[in-house]
Design an enzyme around this catalytic site. Structure first.
Site, PDB file in Angstrom:
ATOM      1  CB  SER A 274      22.152  41.935 -67.770  1.00 53.54           C
ATOM      2  OG  SER A 274      21.731  42.784 -66.697  1.00 53.54           O
TER       3      SER A 274
ATOM      4  CG  ASP B 274      14.810  38.754 -69.331  1.00 57.18           C
ATOM      5  OD1 ASP B 274      15.653  39.114 -68.230  1.00 57.18           O
ATOM      6  OD2 ASP B 274      16.239  39.407 -70.026  1.00 57.18           O
TER       7      ASP B 274
ATOM      8  CG  HIS C 132      18.588  38.761 -66.789  1.00 54.95           C
ATOM      9  ND1 HIS C 132      18.103  39.221 -68.025  1.00 54.95           N
ATOM     10  CD2 HIS C 132      19.596  39.532 -66.227  1.00 54.95           C
ATOM     11  CE1 HIS C 132      18.724  40.451 -67.892  1.00 54.95           C
ATOM     12  NE2 HIS C 132      19.849  40.593 -66.785  1.00 54.95           N
TER      13      HIS C 132
END
Length: 260
Positions: A126, A200, A227
């Site tokens: 991320s 995601d 995610h």
């Protein structure tokens, strides 16, 4: 601070398999090195690499998402690599603190090299993946400049990156460098693995990022989840393992200037 390794082994005695690649791992927004280590351990990444997670320099300005607290209780304090503020006029974002975070990653890479244990690659999840990609682009420019001036030495740059749920930085100050880091502009690129989930929210950003790489340098794979740091199937594990082992740095001796 680099947290302890989550790994499945080392170089071992004579006749044992080669050492696992060493990865410096950068966690996501409002999480921590300990949370990323837990994510990687749950997903089985210790079979592939020695994973050493680094804490971001800034404590989170706000509370982490409830799902993070539920999934990883007691693994704070929660941290962030930067806090994004949108610039007026559609000029991108200002990543407050990103220069400090880039310096923290550089320091961790340098300290490991001085101990004779350089990191073979970066892994980011991320926000950490966005930072990892920028650091790799910056390292590539530094290496190119050193080659042009016939200088050698310095901290070995990581050979590859693993970008999970990643994206390209939208910080206004990074635009010029990242524009140069595109396949169509003659960029040499670097070997990379791009992983995202079918569900995601970061999927489109991850796909846009992989399209900026020269053909043949980016291995991409999609998992069915959201995610997350995913567990990989057997076929994907083998693909990832081949790339990691192919791009390991050679073993080096500790720097004589190291205090360790």
């Amino acid at each position: 601070m680099v947290a302890g390794a989550a790994h499945g082994g080392g170089s071992g005695p004579a006749g044992a398999p080669p050492r696992l690649p060493r990865l410096l791992c950068l966690h996501g927004f409002q999480t921590s090195a300990r949370i990323l280590e837990a994510q990687l351990a749950r997903a089985g990444w210790g079979r592939l690499a020695e994973c050493h997670a680094l804490d971001a320099p800034f404590v989170s300005r706000g509370p982490p998402p409830p799902e993070v607290l539920r999934a990883f209780p007691g693994l704070g304090p929660h941290r962030e690599w930067w806090n994004a503020e949108k610039l007026p006029g559609g000029g991108g974002y200002d990543y407050r603190g990103v220069e400090v975070s880039v310096a923290a990653v550089d320091d961790a890479l340098r300290a490991a090299a001085e101990r004779g244990e350089p990191f073979d690659g970066l892994l980011g999840f991320s926000q950490g993946a966005g930072l990892a990609h920028f650091v790799m682009c910056l390292a590539g420019e530094r290496e190119a400049a050193a080659e042009e001036s016939a200088r050698g030495g310095g901290t070995p740059a990581p050979r590859f990156s693993v970008l999970i749920g990643g994206f390209s930085s939208r910080h206004g100050g990074h635009r010029a460098l990242l524009e140069r880091c595109r396949g169509e502009a003659g960029w040499r690129g670097y070997p990379s693995i791009h992983i995202w989930g079918a569900r995601d929210p970061a999927k489109m950003g991850a796909q846009r990022l992989v399209r900026t790489f020269p053909e043949g340098l980016a291995l991409s794979m999609e998992h069915p989840g959201g995610h997350i740091v995913p567990a990989l199937g057997v076929a994907d594990l083998e693909r990832v393992q081949r790339l990691l082992l192919r791009h390991q740095l050679p073993k080096v001796s500790p720097s004589p200037t190291s205090s360790l």
